[in-house]
Design an enzyme around this catalytic site. Structure first.
Site: not given
Ligand code: UDP
Length: 322
Positions: A115, A139
């Site tokens: 990501t 995350y």
């Protein structure tokens, strides 16, 4: 056989479909905690959890796995701040379990769903793969930790891998068989379309005083079918002997929250009430990625880069839901 871990989720299910269309045999391994069984319309399905190595082993015993694509992660940034243990356990420990079993079965090709959140607050736009990686939430941290493990497993065990760092995955299957469905839903485009469909009263615009042209956050939206295409290019690159690498997946174009809402109004022909609201903590003003590297090395050519096409595909699928 290609093992698609998390293939019942939004991105994984689109890649599973495309793999099957391109003639690959697949097996989806998914816990269905967030995934949808009815999104797995292609290939085999195994219900299993990465926290349980026995379940992973059973899957590798039953199917002759040549390569693994890994999409199974919890991805609510806000929740990762308040419940980090859940994220480190699932996204990090779960991935270590998967890699351990891969090595036991001598499977050495791995495509990892990473990501742009691994970069943290951008120092310059567009973000290239050389940008420092300083995630600002658990995350992003869990994804970066896996990237680091993969680098070391490559040196020590020849585990060839590609890290694909997504910007904002968006849109739905062009044939509207699958799409974006999260519970709870937090993403901009599905929420805007819910407002258009009358399923919610309005869309809250999180922050209107950012240092951007219209004051709202700018993001780089990439069509999920273009993401799917990139995954297959990455897989074929590794299967043909390519070396481990990382690539951004973005379009290099940023659209503001207000622009997204305006395009959605045009496409749906519906009134969408936008309510200016406070900033959401942790949102950088602008996140736009350079995908020059993947275009050069893997010859990736996004077909649905236009925001109209992205939102239209999402709306078509949205309308097919009961
Ligand atoms: N956003 C918004 N209202 C919402 C949901 C999102 O204004 O109800 C904004 C959010 O602040 C961000 C952009 O839309 O700037 C995209 O958010 P999303 O959650 O879709 O993806 P993210 O960029 O967080 O991965």
């Amino acid at each position: 056989m290609i093992l698609v871990v998390g293939g019942a989720g939004y991105i994984g299910s689109h890649i599973n479909k495309l793999l099957n269309q391109r003639g690959y045999k697949t097996v989806v391994f998914d816990s269905l905690v967030y995934g949808h069984r009815n999104f797995v319309k292609w290939g085999e399905f195994v219900l299993g959890d990465l926290n349980d190595k026995k379940q992973i082993r059973l899957c590798f015993e039953k199917y002759s796995v040549k390569a693994v694509m890994h999409f199974s992660a919890f991805a609510y940034v806000g929740e990762s701040v308040t419940a980090p243990a859940k994220y480190y356990q699932n996204n990090f420990v779960g991935t270590l379990n998967l890699l351990e079993v891969m090595l036991e079965f001598d499977v050495k090709h791995f495509i990892f769903s990473s990501t742009c959140a691994t970069y943290g607050v951008p120092e310059q736009i567009p973000i290239t793969e050389e940008h420092p990686q300083n995630p600002i939430n658990p995350y992003g941290e869990t994804k970066l930790m896996v990237e680091k493990v993969l680098r070391d497993y490559d040196s020590a065990y020849n585990l060839r891998h590609i890290n694909l760092r997504y910007f904002n995955a968006a849109g739905a299957d062009i044939e509207a068989e699958i799409g974006e469905l999260h519970d709870p839903e937090t993403h901009l485009i599905p929420l805007v379309l819910d407002a258009a469909a009358g399923k919610r009263a309005d869309i809250k615009v999180f922050g209107t005083d950012y240092d951007t042209p219209d004051g709202t956050c700018v993001r780089d939206y990439v069509h999920v079918n273009d993401l799917a295409d990139a995954h297959i290019l990455a897989l074929e690159y590794l299967l043909n002997g390519g070396k481990s690498d990382c690539f951004n997946l973005g379009n290099g174009n940023g659209y503001s929250v207000k622009e997204v809402i305006e395009v959605a109004r045009n496409i749906t022909g519906k009134e969408i009430i936008a309510v200016d609201s406070a900033r959401r903590p942790g949102d950088p003003a602008s996140l736009v990625g350079s995908a020059d590297k993947i275009k050069q090395v893997l010859k990736w050519e996004p077909k649905y880069a236009d925001l109209n096409t992205i939102i239209k595909s999402a709306w078509n699928w949205h309308c097919s839901l009961k």
